[in-house]
Design a protein around this motif. Structure first.
Motif: not given
Length: 197
Positions: A2-6, A8-11, A124-126
Motif C-alpha cells: 500500500g501507500t504507507a508501505v511504499s 517506507v520502502f522508498r525512504t 516490511i513483511e511483504k
C-alpha cells in the motif's frame, strides 16, 4: 504494498539503488517477477506503450510508459515519474531494465530474493507478489473499467479484472459517491452553470 508501505520502502532505498529501481518497475507495471526480469526498452512501442506477452498466461499486457495517461490513471503520474527516475539513475544501457551490473538479465529467483530482502531490511513483511494486487485495486478505485484493468495487468479473463471493479463499486456505495453520481441535476440548475470559454 500500500501507500504507507511504499513510503517506507522508498525512504530506505533511495533513487540510484537497484532495489529502488526494481521496486518502482514492479510498482508501476505490476508484472510478475518472471516477466519483470525480461522486459526492457525494446518492449516500448513508438506510441510510448510498453507491451509484453506474459510468460505464465501468454496474454499481452499494455502499460502506459511514456504515452499520455488515461484519465483514470492521471492520479498516479507521480508513480510513473518515480519509476523513470529510478531506472534512469541506474544509467543502464542493457537489453533489460533490471540487468545486473555486468549486463546479464537477472534470474526470477534472484530478483524475488532481492525484493524480499530489501523489504525486510526496510521493516516490511511483504513480497513482490503483493505489488501486483494493489495496482488492480488502485485502478478500480480510480474509475478504471474491468477491460482497462484487464489490459494493464494482462488478465486472461474479464472475470479476473471484474473482481477489482466489484470491490471498488461496493466501497463507493458505502461512501456515498455512487449515490452522488446517480442523482439527476434539475433542468433549472443546469441553466445556471457558467458556460465554458
Amino acid at each position: 504494498m500500500g501507500t504507507a508501505v511504499s513510503v517506507v520502502f522508498r525512504t530506505r532505498w533511495p533513487i540510484g539503488t537497484s532495489k529502488r529501481a526494481a521496486f518502482e518497475l514492479l510498482h508501476w507495471t505490476r508484472f510478475r517477477i518472471g516477466d519483470a526480469v525480461m522486459i526492457g526498452p525494446g518492449h516500448v512501442d513508438r506510441a510510448g506503450v510498453l507491451i509484453y506477452t506474459q510468460s505464465k498466461v501468454k496474454q499481452p499486457a499494455f502499460v502506459p510508459w511514456t504515452a499520455r495517461l488515461p484519465a483514470y490513471a492521471e492520479g498516479y503520474a507521480g508513480d510513473r515519474e518515480a519509476m523513470h527516475d529510478a531506472l534512469a539513475a541506474l544509467n543502464s544501457r542493457h537489453m533489460t531494465f533490471l540487468a545486473t551490473a555486468a549486463g546479464a538479465p537477472r534470474s526470477e529467483k534472484g530478483l524475488g530474493n532481492m525484493i524480499r530482502a530489501a523489504a525486510a531490511e526496510a521493516g516490511i513483511e511483504k513480497s513482490a507478489h503483493g505489488l501486483r494486487k494493489t495496482r488492480g485495486v488502485a485502478l478500480a478505485e480510480a474509475g478504471a473499467s474491468a477491460h482497462q484493468i484487464m489490459s494493464w495487468l494482462g488478465h486472461q479473463t474479464l472475470k479476473e479484472a471484474e473482481h477489482y471493479t466489484r470491490q471498488a463499486s461496493r466501497r463507493r456505495a458505502v461512501m456515498g459517491e455512487e449515490q452522488e453520481q446517480n442523482v439527476a441535476t434539475p433542468a433549472a440548475q443546469v441553466a445556471t452553470f457558467p458556460k465554458k470559454p
